[in-house]
Design an enzyme around this catalytic site. Structure first.
Site, PDB file in Angstrom:
ATOM      1  N   PRO A  80     -13.808  -1.417  -9.366  1.00  8.54           N
ATOM      2  CG  PRO A  80     -13.212   0.582  -8.308  1.00  8.54           C
ATOM      3  CD  PRO A  80     -14.400  -0.240  -8.724  1.00  8.54           C
ATOM      4  CB  SER A 109      -8.244  -0.083 -10.059  1.00  4.34           C
ATOM      5  OG  SER A 109      -7.351   0.377  -9.066  1.00  4.34           O
ATOM      6  CD  GLN A 130     -10.043   3.623  -7.723  1.00  2.00           C
ATOM      7  OE1 GLN A 130      -9.360   2.733  -8.216  1.00  2.00           O
ATOM      8  NE2 GLN A 130      -9.606   4.393  -6.733  1.00  2.00           N
ATOM      9  CE1 TYR A 132      -8.139   4.274  -3.672  1.00  2.00           C
ATOM     10  CE2 TYR A 132      -6.776   2.749  -4.912  1.00  2.00           C
ATOM     11  CZ  TYR A 132      -7.779   2.982  -3.993  1.00  2.00           C
ATOM     12  OH  TYR A 132      -8.423   1.934  -3.400  1.00  2.00           O
ATOM     13  CB  THR A 158     -11.801   5.357  -4.107  1.00  2.00           C
ATOM     14  OG1 THR A 158     -12.278   4.623  -5.230  1.00  2.00           O
ATOM     15  CG2 THR A 158     -11.888   4.477  -2.869  1.00  2.00           C
ATOM     16  CE  LYS A 247     -15.382   1.122  -5.125  1.00  2.00           C
ATOM     17  NZ  LYS A 247     -14.283   0.805  -4.212  1.00  2.00           N
ATOM     18  CB  SER A 269     -18.341   1.172  -1.605  1.00  2.00           C
ATOM     19  OG  SER A 269     -17.232   0.280  -1.576  1.00  2.00           O
ATOM     20  CG  HIS A 271     -12.061  -0.422  -0.316  1.00  2.00           C
ATOM     21  ND1 HIS A 271     -11.796   0.843  -0.772  1.00  2.00           N
ATOM     22  CD2 HIS A 271     -11.134  -1.219  -0.916  1.00  2.00           C
ATOM     23  CE1 HIS A 271     -10.742   0.816  -1.592  1.00  2.00           C
ATOM     24  NE2 HIS A 271     -10.342  -0.436  -1.700  1.00  2.00           N
ATOM     25  NE  ARG A 306     -19.105 -12.653  -2.821  1.00  2.00           N
ATOM     26  CZ  ARG A 306     -18.741 -11.371  -2.862  1.00  2.00           C
ATOM     27  NH1 ARG A 306     -19.389 -10.503  -3.629  1.00  2.00           N
ATOM     28  NH2 ARG A 306     -17.720 -10.940  -2.149  1.00  2.00           N
ATOM     29  NE  ARG A 326     -12.979  -9.934  -1.049  1.00  2.00           N
ATOM     30  CZ  ARG A 326     -13.521  -8.870  -0.469  1.00  2.00           C
ATOM     31  NH1 ARG A 326     -14.741  -8.478  -0.805  1.00  2.00           N
ATOM     32  NH2 ARG A 326     -12.861  -8.202   0.450  1.00  2.00           N
TER      33      ARG A 326
END
Ligand SMILES: Cc1cc2nc3c(=O)[nH]c(=O)nc-3n(C[C@H](O)[C@H](O)[C@H](O)COP(=O)(O)O)c2cc1C
Length: 375
Positions: A80, A109, A130, A132, A158, A247, A269, A271, A306, A326
């Protein structure tokens, strides 16, 4: 270089860097404080050595996994991320469509530029949401009901954002969301005209299609991150019938209690190094969490993935799957839905190759014996 000729995720990041105004790129790319954890997430993967298993017939390799009853083409999900609309006009809609096309999960998110129902439709019903926490229990109840009605399959709570981390690049750049047309921002925008035209086309406020209300919600959430308490966890568990995933776990101590509260999965995570700087890389934190969970529920990981070999290393240490944040935002910035798809294709090809090179026909063949020193 173009998307088609990008050979790895670093190339896609470079395409995003060229396309986005500096403050926007920094908002996506940056982390908290000294960015120690941000750097460590990637460095820790690089520090792990592989020990390939020879004599295996790997003419056919199957990189798919099952998660909560669904088959995914790869053990790679899309994490998210809020505010994608500053990277690309179609933001969450493009990411959801890419996830659908590539047979994986996008975790939408709470911080979004499009109404969650619209994103759910773009994702064809396979998305996770996700959460909040909204300010009150009534709003939480209404929100979770809305998420369920829209067809999201799993809820991700999260727990590492009681307040926002210190994002110094954003402060230096005078950057905040929602983006305001300050003289400085206009100057930056003028240095990236292709982005600026897109941004204006996609973000001029209009009440007709609900954009303004989505933007307003975002402002409200951004203004007030909230701690999640054990009571909140129990409350959300009661509200949500489907899989509930926590999360932001980095240590073993709370795992048993989280599972006793009825969680169906964990995401190790930090974040992406955007909250507390100075915590370990997620791949360093993973083994203790995997041990504490003891196979009762799937453990996922995000942060610093990555390369296909990073995915393999995380799975070797006990992760069922990983998420990337990202990398797909770079893809989104570079080319919308096609950019997100390119990122998944590159990671998928690398992961499949890494499986063959380490002697693994299926994801179940990936184990800690592939790492040095032997574990
Ligand atoms: C621009 C940006 C926005 C994010 N927004 C959220 C969010 O709204 N909710 C959340 O739980 N995590 C958020 N995250 C964290 C990601 O879900 C994920 O943990 C992180 O990006 C993984 O690290 P990686 O970027 O190295 O793959 C965000 C990350 C980025 C880069």
């Amino acid at each position: 270089m173009r998307l088609r000729t990008a050979v790895n995720l670093a190339d896609v990041r470079e395409l995003a860097r060229r396309r986005l105004p500096r403050p926007v790129f920094d908002m996506v790319d940056g982390g908290a404080d000294d960015e120690l954890t941000l750097a460590r997430n990637e460095a820790a993967f690089r520090g792990l050595l592989l020990s390939p298993r020879p004599f295996e017939d790997v003419t056919r390799v199957d990189p798919s996994v099952r998660l909560f009853g669904r088959r995914l083409s790869l053990p790679v999900l899309l994490a998210p991320t809020g505010g994608g609309r500053i990277a690309h006009r179609r933001a969450e809609l493009a990411v959801a469509a890419a996830a659908r096309g590539q047979d994986t999960v996008y975790v939408q998110s709470t911080v979004t530029g499009y109404p969650l129902e619209e994103v759910a439709r773009a994702g064809g019903g396979g998305l996770w949401y996700q959460l909040y926490l909204p300010a009150s229990r009534d709003e939480t109840r209404a929100m979770v009901a809305r998420v369920a009605a829209a067809g999201y399959r799993a809820l991700v709570l999260t727990v590492d954002t009681p307040v926002f981390g210190g994002r110094e690049r954003d402060r230096r750049n005078g950057f905040s969301l929602p983006l305001r047309p300050s003289p400085r921002m206009l100057l930056h925008g003028a240095s990236r005209p292709a982005w600026a035209v897109e941004f204006l086309r996609g973000n001029l406020p209009t009440r007709r299609d609900g954009r303004l209300s989505a933007w307003a919600t975002q402002r409200q959430i951004l203004a007030s991150p909230r701690p999640v308490t054990w009571d909140d966890l129990a409350f959300v568990r009661d509200l949500w019938d489907g899989p509930l995933v926590i999360k932001g776990v980095l240590r073993a101590q709370e795992c048993r209690r989280i599972l006793d509260c009825g969680a169906d999965g964990l995401i190790v995570s930090n974040h992406g190094g955007r909250q507390l700087d100075g915590v370990p890389a997620t791949v360093e934190a993973l083994p203790a969490v995997v041990e504490a969970v003891g196979g009762r529920v799937p453990v996922l990981l995000d942060g610093g993935v990555r390369r296909g070999t990073d995915v393999l290393k995380a799975v070797a240490l006990g992760a069922t799957a990983v998420l990337v944040g990202r990398p797909y935002l770079y893809g989104l910035a570079a080319g919308g839905q096609a950019g997100v798809e390119r990122v998944l294709e590159l990671l998928g090809a690398e992961f499949t190759r890494a499986m063959a090179l380490t002697g693994c026909r299926t994801v179940a063949d990936i184990d800690a014996g592939l790492l040095l020193p032997p574990r």
